[in-house]
Each structure stands twice: as structure tokens, then as C-alpha cells.
Scaffold this active site. Structure first.
Site, PDB file in Angstrom:
ATOM      1  N   ASP A  37       0.853  -1.198   0.000  1.00  0.00           N
ATOM      2  CA  ASP A  37       0.000   0.000   0.000  1.00  0.00           C
ATOM      3  C   ASP A  37       0.887   1.245   0.000  1.00  0.00           C
ATOM      4  O   ASP A  37       1.711   1.418   0.897  1.00  0.00           O
ATOM      5  CB  ASP A  37      -0.883  -0.048   1.259  1.00  0.00           C
ATOM      6  CG  ASP A  37      -1.711   1.218   1.421  1.00  0.00           C
ATOM      7  OD1 ASP A  37      -1.926   1.917   0.412  1.00  0.00           O
ATOM      8  OD2 ASP A  37      -2.136   1.502   2.561  1.00  0.00           O
ATOM      9  N   ASP A  67      -4.134   3.856   2.810  1.00  0.00           N
ATOM     10  CA  ASP A  67      -5.562   3.555   3.032  1.00  0.00           C
ATOM     11  C   ASP A  67      -5.785   2.101   3.471  1.00  0.00           C
ATOM     12  O   ASP A  67      -6.929   1.657   3.601  1.00  0.00           O
ATOM     13  CB  ASP A  67      -6.406   3.888   1.792  1.00  0.00           C
ATOM     14  CG  ASP A  67      -6.100   2.980   0.606  1.00  0.00           C
ATOM     15  OD1 ASP A  67      -5.168   2.146   0.717  1.00  0.00           O
ATOM     16  OD2 ASP A  67      -6.788   3.089  -0.416  1.00  0.00           O
ATOM     17  N   ASP A 104      -1.877  -1.169  -3.749  1.00  0.00           N
ATOM     18  CA  ASP A 104      -2.200  -0.408  -4.959  1.00  0.00           C
ATOM     19  C   ASP A 104      -1.034  -0.445  -5.950  1.00  0.00           C
ATOM     20  O   ASP A 104       0.022  -1.015  -5.668  1.00  0.00           O
ATOM     21  CB  ASP A 104      -2.566   1.037  -4.581  1.00  0.00           C
ATOM     22  CG  ASP A 104      -1.554   1.626  -3.607  1.00  0.00           C
ATOM     23  OD1 ASP A 104      -0.362   1.322  -3.743  1.00  0.00           O
ATOM     24  OD2 ASP A 104      -1.960   2.379  -2.685  1.00  0.00           O
ATOM     25  N   ASP A 152      -5.139  -9.617 -15.744  1.00  0.00           N
ATOM     26  CA  ASP A 152      -6.210 -10.575 -15.516  1.00  0.00           C
ATOM     27  C   ASP A 152      -7.363 -10.204 -16.447  1.00  0.00           C
ATOM     28  O   ASP A 152      -7.736  -9.035 -16.550  1.00  0.00           O
ATOM     29  CB  ASP A 152      -6.668 -10.496 -14.053  1.00  0.00           C
ATOM     30  CG  ASP A 152      -6.931 -11.862 -13.467  1.00  0.00           C
ATOM     31  OD1 ASP A 152      -7.745 -12.597 -14.043  1.00  0.00           O
ATOM     32  OD2 ASP A 152      -6.334 -12.198 -12.421  1.00  0.00           O
ATOM     33  N   ASP A 205      -9.586 -15.587 -16.511  1.00  0.00           N
ATOM     34  CA  ASP A 205     -10.372 -16.090 -15.384  1.00  0.00           C
ATOM     35  C   ASP A 205     -11.459 -17.070 -15.849  1.00  0.00           C
ATOM     36  O   ASP A 205     -12.226 -16.740 -16.762  1.00  0.00           O
ATOM     37  CB  ASP A 205     -11.029 -14.876 -14.708  1.00  0.00           C
ATOM     38  CG  ASP A 205     -11.654 -15.195 -13.374  1.00  0.00           C
ATOM     39  OD1 ASP A 205     -10.900 -15.447 -12.419  1.00  0.00           O
ATOM     40  OD2 ASP A 205     -12.894 -15.189 -13.278  1.00  0.00           O
ATOM     41  N   GLU A 248      -7.429 -20.037 -16.981  1.00  0.00           N
ATOM     42  CA  GLU A 248      -7.819 -20.735 -15.751  1.00  0.00           C
ATOM     43  C   GLU A 248      -9.003 -21.645 -16.083  1.00  0.00           C
ATOM     44  O   GLU A 248     -10.020 -21.178 -16.588  1.00  0.00           O
ATOM     45  CB  GLU A 248      -8.221 -19.723 -14.670  1.00  0.00           C
ATOM     46  CG  GLU A 248      -8.425 -20.391 -13.320  1.00  0.00           C
ATOM     47  CD  GLU A 248      -9.367 -19.631 -12.391  1.00  0.00           C
ATOM     48  OE1 GLU A 248      -9.262 -19.833 -11.175  1.00  0.00           O
ATOM     49  OE2 GLU A 248     -10.231 -18.858 -12.871  1.00  0.00           O
ATOM     50  N   HIS A 296      -4.193 -16.748  -5.272  1.00  0.00           N
ATOM     51  CA  HIS A 296      -5.054 -15.990  -4.357  1.00  0.00           C
ATOM     52  C   HIS A 296      -6.305 -16.765  -3.952  1.00  0.00           C
ATOM     53  O   HIS A 296      -7.087 -16.270  -3.143  1.00  0.00           O
ATOM     54  CB  HIS A 296      -5.444 -14.666  -5.013  1.00  0.00           C
ATOM     55  CG  HIS A 296      -6.269 -14.872  -6.247  1.00  0.00           C
ATOM     56  ND1 HIS A 296      -5.765 -15.448  -7.393  1.00  0.00           N
ATOM     57  CD2 HIS A 296      -7.573 -14.622  -6.503  1.00  0.00           C
ATOM     58  CE1 HIS A 296      -6.715 -15.530  -8.300  1.00  0.00           C
ATOM     59  NE2 HIS A 296      -7.832 -15.036  -7.791  1.00  0.00           N
ATOM     60  N   ASP A 297      -6.514 -17.944  -4.537  1.00  0.00           N
ATOM     61  CA  ASP A 297      -7.691 -18.760  -4.207  1.00  0.00           C
ATOM     62  C   ASP A 297      -7.351 -19.980  -3.361  1.00  0.00           C
ATOM     63  O   ASP A 297      -8.256 -20.741  -3.000  1.00  0.00           O
ATOM     64  CB  ASP A 297      -8.364 -19.263  -5.497  1.00  0.00           C
ATOM     65  CG  ASP A 297      -8.969 -18.134  -6.326  1.00  0.00           C
ATOM     66  OD1 ASP A 297      -9.358 -17.111  -5.736  1.00  0.00           O
ATOM     67  OD2 ASP A 297      -9.052 -18.301  -7.552  1.00  0.00           O
TER      68      ASP A 297
HETATM   69  C1  NOJ Z   1     -11.499 -17.340 -10.295  1.00  0.00           C
HETATM   70  C2  NOJ Z   1     -10.724 -16.314  -9.543  1.00  0.00           C
HETATM   71  O1  NOJ Z   1      -9.406 -16.749  -9.394  1.00  0.00           O
HETATM   72  C3  NOJ Z   1     -11.431 -16.114  -8.223  1.00  0.00           C
HETATM   73  O2  NOJ Z   1     -10.699 -15.346  -7.327  1.00  0.00           O
HETATM   74  C4  NOJ Z   1     -12.776 -15.503  -8.503  1.00  0.00           C
HETATM   75  O3  NOJ Z   1     -13.508 -15.432  -7.303  1.00  0.00           O
HETATM   76  C5  NOJ Z   1     -13.570 -16.329  -9.507  1.00  0.00           C
HETATM   77  N1  NOJ Z   1     -12.775 -16.789 -10.617  1.00  0.00           N
HETATM   78  C6  NOJ Z   1     -14.684 -15.514 -10.079  1.00  0.00           C
HETATM   79  O4  NOJ Z   1     -14.161 -14.509 -10.906  1.00  0.00           O
END
Ligand code: NOJ
Length: 569
Positions: free
Chosen positions: A24, A28, A32, A101, A209, A272, A344-345
Site C-alpha cells: 500500500d 488507506d 495499490d 487478468d 479467469d 484458468e 489468491h484462491d
Molecule cells: C477465479 C478467480 O481466481 C477467483 O478469485 C474468482 O472469485 C472467480 N474466478 C470468479 O471470478
């Protein structure tokens, strides 16, 4: 892949920045673009070739930016288009590429396209999304009247009723993420135009995505089919209707022609693709077909799931070997693998597949990294993975931020699950584990922000941070640097073929990579048990050590979480 001229990305390593949690710059509490610019030296020092930037577009942030309300701008939360241009220039000056992305299975419900589609059944944009009347003979809004029984990825039905028109719209993810209708050629052309605009601006490709969900299996009369019922639920599994649907190859080939054909080969495309099989992936990544360079498959990150990701089973190493082994073999002649543990998932790999106890955290993080990076394919490093960041010790529901976790909690508790049990599953599997701020140094908030961070900073940051590892040659960070350099410099790592060894061993993962007359042997001990190396692999003790993760003092013993890359004579 044509063997005569391997693409540049066979030697490349990609680093994923999840901007909200990276750095950051304005206090905030949310990372960013200014923060990414401030930390570019870290990425250059690591030696990565490509940065994949998770979404920074204008968004109501219902799903942290994966709900986009304008594809051709930057959310003020993250900065400005000028800063993005600055980032492209700064990265190119350092020899790095920037991959954006691309989230085009759905938009935000705040996107002007959706606002227009929603405004009237006669709107020219109505057909840009999936609108359907209630099930025949049922009144809108009555439970079960949804057009199909599909369950959303984020709990509940995929259909949301629009009271004004009495019709439902489809959202495979949150209700604030309506699915675009790719059957409509105007949708496709609008997406391609937007992609060309970004490439013209200087970006070097796209991470796409859930791109294998853009084609839905729709009957000629517009009918969508129910899926098999899910156990213990009124909903069903609709995935057969939207994973790799009937027109998916056609759409990706069209995209390739419209967007990428005629441009230099410098771009990278990675799709993905949840649920993709090896056979499908071979088609998607066959260079002769002009679809994508590589895909993210999900098999290995599903091996610890039961009936859902919240039903957790310990990983069995032989299952991992069987899975990775099949993907390596399946894409050996045609196509290309992407390689990842973290993003990130996913919860943090060192906590999930490694051993994050104090005694083994460093060793297991470096062992897992060695295993991954020595496979054939393009490795992806997720921010913080390079320093061995671990899962967060979540104590209460209030500490979670992710829409998937929060929706699941509401749904599971209202279905009668024990709240303590639901919380346990969230603690282990929540995507928020990946989203806590990058730990830079020992200043407040680990150097991530001078404000209040949007999600908790892991309390282990005093010990586990970039500053502490930067000049320590034994650190997880230094080990990643060496792995990245090895792929760049060694043809066998980049291009050699792959043979799995010891497929049934419960603790040791071993394989060879061969190219021409050269061979590497990779041996990784994913356990706390020591093994005599000669008993496992007689050729190993005498081989030359190329790279190891522990001090080189006893060639005969494979210590807990030890990894060795050996050159065979
Ligand atoms: C896959 C992304 O990696 C995830 O973070 C997102 O929630 C879903 N697609 C929906 O866009």
C-alpha cells in the site's frame, strides 16, 4: 510444442501480484499500483520474467476486483491508468513482462452493460447476459422456480430474480457477478476490442479467469439443463452444462484470431480452467490450434477435498504423484503445463502440503518449491510464497473477508452445521489465507501499510519477512532465486522430458528430467522421516549436486524435507 524453436515461456517463471495485499503506497490499508512500483526491485531481484497482476479495474469489490464494472480503466482504489502505463514501462525496462487478468465470463452487476440489459426486456443489451423466466408452471420467487437447479460456486442458486422484469439472471459466482452470454457475437467482439486495446497499450498477455466456463450447453430453444442433485441439497451440479461447453474451442480460436494473430510471439496467454482434463488441456494448448499457451488445471489442488473444498482430507503423496505424473505425460508431446501450488484462491502451500511447524517450515517450503520448479512446465510463484508465508491463525468469523467464505458460513450454519466445525474448515481452506498482506519487514503492519490493513497481518511477520531473508543465502527467498535462475540457465530444466520414479512411495517424490545425453535426478522427501538414499535410488549418492535445500554434508542420507537436484553421469 515444436521442439526446434521453444517458446520463450519455457524458461520463464511468472509471479502473481494480488494488488490489494501486495503493498500500500497511500496509507488507506489497501495495496495499490503505487505499491507495486515501490516493490519492483524485489521482483527483479527474485529474477521473475513475468508478473501476472490480479484485477485492478473499476469494481465494487464484491469479489475483490473479480467483479469488473469497467474493463478499460483503473479503480481509483488502486491508482490510475497513468500509473499502469508507468508500471508497464518500468517492468519492460527491467526485462519483465506484465500480464493482466481478463475476467470475461462475467461482469459486475454495476457494469453499464448489465445496467442496460436489466433496464428492459427489450434492451438491445438484454441478450448480453443470461435471462430466463421461472420454471414452467411456477411463480417467480418461489423456491424451486429457478430456471435450473445449478448451485453457485459461492453457495446458493446461480439464479437471481430481477423483480422488475420477473426474470432470473445467471451468475455462476456471486449474485453481483452476472454471466455474460458468449453466444451473442456482439459480446465477443466487445471483449476482443477491449483486449486489443490493452495489448496496444503495452501489456504482454492475459491470465483468463474461469475461461472454460464461457460456453454454456444451451438447447436450440434456449433451454438449459438441470444437473444431477447434490447430496443433501435441493440444488444440483450444473458443471456438465458450463465446463468446457460445446463452443469453447471455437470461442478461444476466434479470440486468438481476433486478438493475438499477427502480433509478435511475446505475449502469454494462460486460461484458468477448473475441471479441465488432461485430454482437453492438450487441445487447448496445442500450438497448432491457436487457443491458449497453457492452462491452470485444478486436479492437484482438489486432492485434499472430499464432497467439497470444506470437507478436508489429508493429501496422499501417491495421489499427487499419479496426478502430476499424468499431466506431465499427457502434455509431453503436445501442449504445455503451468505449475503452481499457491494463488489468491488457495490456502498457503507450506501449511497445506508442507509442514509449517517452526522446525520444518523453511525446509518444507524450499522442498515444495524445488519439487514444483523442476517439473516440465511454467512455474507460477504467488506473492509471499517466495518467503514461505503460511496460513493465518484465524480465531473468529469477524477476521474473514472473502465472499466465498462468508457465504459458505451463512449457508452451512443455516443448514444446521456446527458453527465451530464450519469455522475450522474456513481456517484451513479459506482463500483469505492467501490474501493477508505481504510481509516486507519488521516495521508496523509488516511494512505493508501505514494505515489499517483491510485484512489482518499474520502475527508471524516479525520472523517471516522479505527483509530478514534478502541477504540470507539459506532463506526460502534465496532458494527461489536459485530455482528461477536454474530454469533460465539449464536446458534440461526448461525442456527435458519427465519420468516419475518411486510412484508408490509414501514420503519420497522423485523423478528424472532428460534432454539429449543429459539427465537430472530430483529427489524430495515430503516427510519428517529420514531415508537412506542409496536404498531408494542407488544412482543418487554418487551424482553431482546441482542444487539442494539443506547443507551439503551427508550425501547418503535424505533428511526430513530435504530436496536435491542431482546431475546423473
Ligand atoms: C477465479 C478467480 O481466481 C477467483 O478469485 C474468482 O472469485 C472467480 N474466478 C470468479 O471470478
Amino acid at each position: 510444442m515444436a521442439a526446434d524453436q521453444p517458446p520463450w515461456w519455457t524458461r520463464a517463471v511468472v509471479y502473481q501480484v494480488y494488488p490489494r495485499s501486495f503493498m500500500d503506497s497511500d496509507g488507506d490499508g489497501i495495496g495499490d499500483l503505487g505499491g507495486v512500483l515501490l516493490r519492483l526491485d524485489h521482483l527483479a531481484d527474485l529474477g521473475v520474467d513475468v508478473v501476472w497482476l490480479s484485477p485492478v479495474y473499476p469494481s465494487p469489490q464484491a469479489d475483490n476486483g473479480y467483479d469488473i464494472s469497467d474493463y478499460q480503466d483503473i479503480d481509483p482504489l488502486f491508482g490510475s491508468l497513468e500509473q499502469l502505463d508507468e508500471l508497464i514501462t518500468a517492468m519492460h525496462a527491467r526485462g519483465m513482462r506484465l500480464v493482466m487478468d481478463l475476467v470475461v465470463n462475467h461482469t459486475s452487476d454495476q457494469h453499464p452493460w448489465f445496467a442496460e440489459a436489466r433496464s428492459s426486456k427489450d434492451s438491445p443489451k438484454r441478450d448480453w447476459y443470461w435471462w430466463r423466466p421461472p420454471r414452467a408452471g411456477m411463480a417467480a420467487g418461489v423456491p424451486g422456480a429457478e430456471p435450473t437447479n445449478w448451485q453457485s460456486f459461492f453457495s446458493g442458486s446461480v439464479w437471481e430474480l430481477d423483480e422488475a422484469s420477473g426474470e432470473y439472471y445467471l451468475h455462476l459466482f456471486d449474485r453481483r457477478q452476472p454471466d455474460l452470454n458468449w453466444e451473442n457475437p456482439h459480446v465477443r467482439q466487445a471483449v476482443y476490442a477491449m483486449m486489443r486495446w490493452w495489448l496496444d497499450r503495452g501489456v504482454d498477455g492475459f491470465r483468463m479467469d474461469v475461461i472454460n466456463m464461457i460456453s454454456k450447453d444451451v438447447g436450440e430453444d434456449g433451454h438449459l439443463h438441470d444437473g444431477p442433485p447434490l447430496p443433501g441439497s435441493a440444488l444440483g451440479d450444473g458443471s456438465a452444462s458450463y465446463l468446457c461447453g460445446p463452443r469453447i474451442h471455437e470461442f478461444l480460436q476466434e479470440m486468438h484470431l481476433e486478438v493475438f494473430a499477427g502480433r509478435p510471439d511475446a505475449v502469454l496467454t494462460v486460461g484458468e480452467m477448473p475441471g479441465v482434463t488432461v485430454e482437453q488441456a492438450r487441445l487447448f494448448t496445442d500450438p497448432g490450434r491457436g487457443e491458449v499457451d497453457m492452462v491452470f488445471q485444478f486436479e492437484h489442488v482438489g486432492l485434499d477435498h472430499g464432497t467439497s473444498k470444506w470437507d478436508i482430507h489429508p493429501l496422499r503423496l501417491r495421489d499427487l504423484k499419479a496426478s502430476f505424473g499424468r499431466w506431465q505425460a499427457g502434455l509431453a508431446e503436445t501442449g504445455w503445463n503451468s505449475l503452481y501450488w499457491d494463488n489468491h484462491d488457495q490456502p498457503r502451500a507450506v501449511s497445506r502440503f508442507g509442514d509449517d511447524s517452526p522446525a520444518y517450515r523453511r525446509d518444507s517450503a524450499t522442498c515444495l518449491a524445488t519439487l514444483l520448479h523442476l517439473h516440465r512446465g511454467t512455474p507460477y510463484v504467488y506473492q509471499g510464497e517466495e518467503i514461505g508465508m503460511a496460513n493465518f491463525p484465524f480465531a473468529a468469523l469477524e477476521e474473514f473477508r472473502d465472499v466465498e467464505s462468508l457465504n459458505h458460513h451463512v449457508q452451512a450454519v443455516s443448514a444446521g452445521d456446527d458453527p465451530a466445525h464450519v469455522l475450522d474448515a474456513l481456517r484451513t481452506m479459506s482463500r483469505d489465507n492467501a490474501r493477508t498482506p505481504v510481509q516486507w519487514d519488521t516495521t508496523p503492519n509488516a511494512g505493508f501499510t501505514t494505515g489499517t490493513p483491510w485484512i489482518g497481518v499474520n502475527p508471524d511477520c516479525g520472523e517471516w519477512n522479505v527483509a530478514a531473508q534478502r541477504d540470507d543465502e539459506t532463506s526460502v527467498l534465496a532458494h527461489h532465486r536459485r530455482l528461477i535462475a536454474l530454469r533460465r540457465d539449464d536446458d534440461v530444466v526448461a525442456l527435458g522430458d519427465f519420468t516419475m520414479l518411486l510412484p508408490d512411495h509414501d514420503d519420497v517424490y522423485a523423478f528424472t528430467r532428460r534432454l539429449g545425453g543429459e539427465a537430472l535426478l530430483v529427489v524430495c522427501n515430503l516427510s519428517r522421516t529420514a531415508y537412506r538414499l542409496a536404498e531408494l535410488l542407488p544412482e543418487a549418492p554418487a551424482a553431482e549436486l546441482v542444487l539442494g535445500n539443506l547443507p551439503d554434508d551427508d550425501p547418503a542420507e535424505l533428511r526430513p524435507w530435504e530436496a536435491r537436484v542431482l546431475r546423473l553421469p
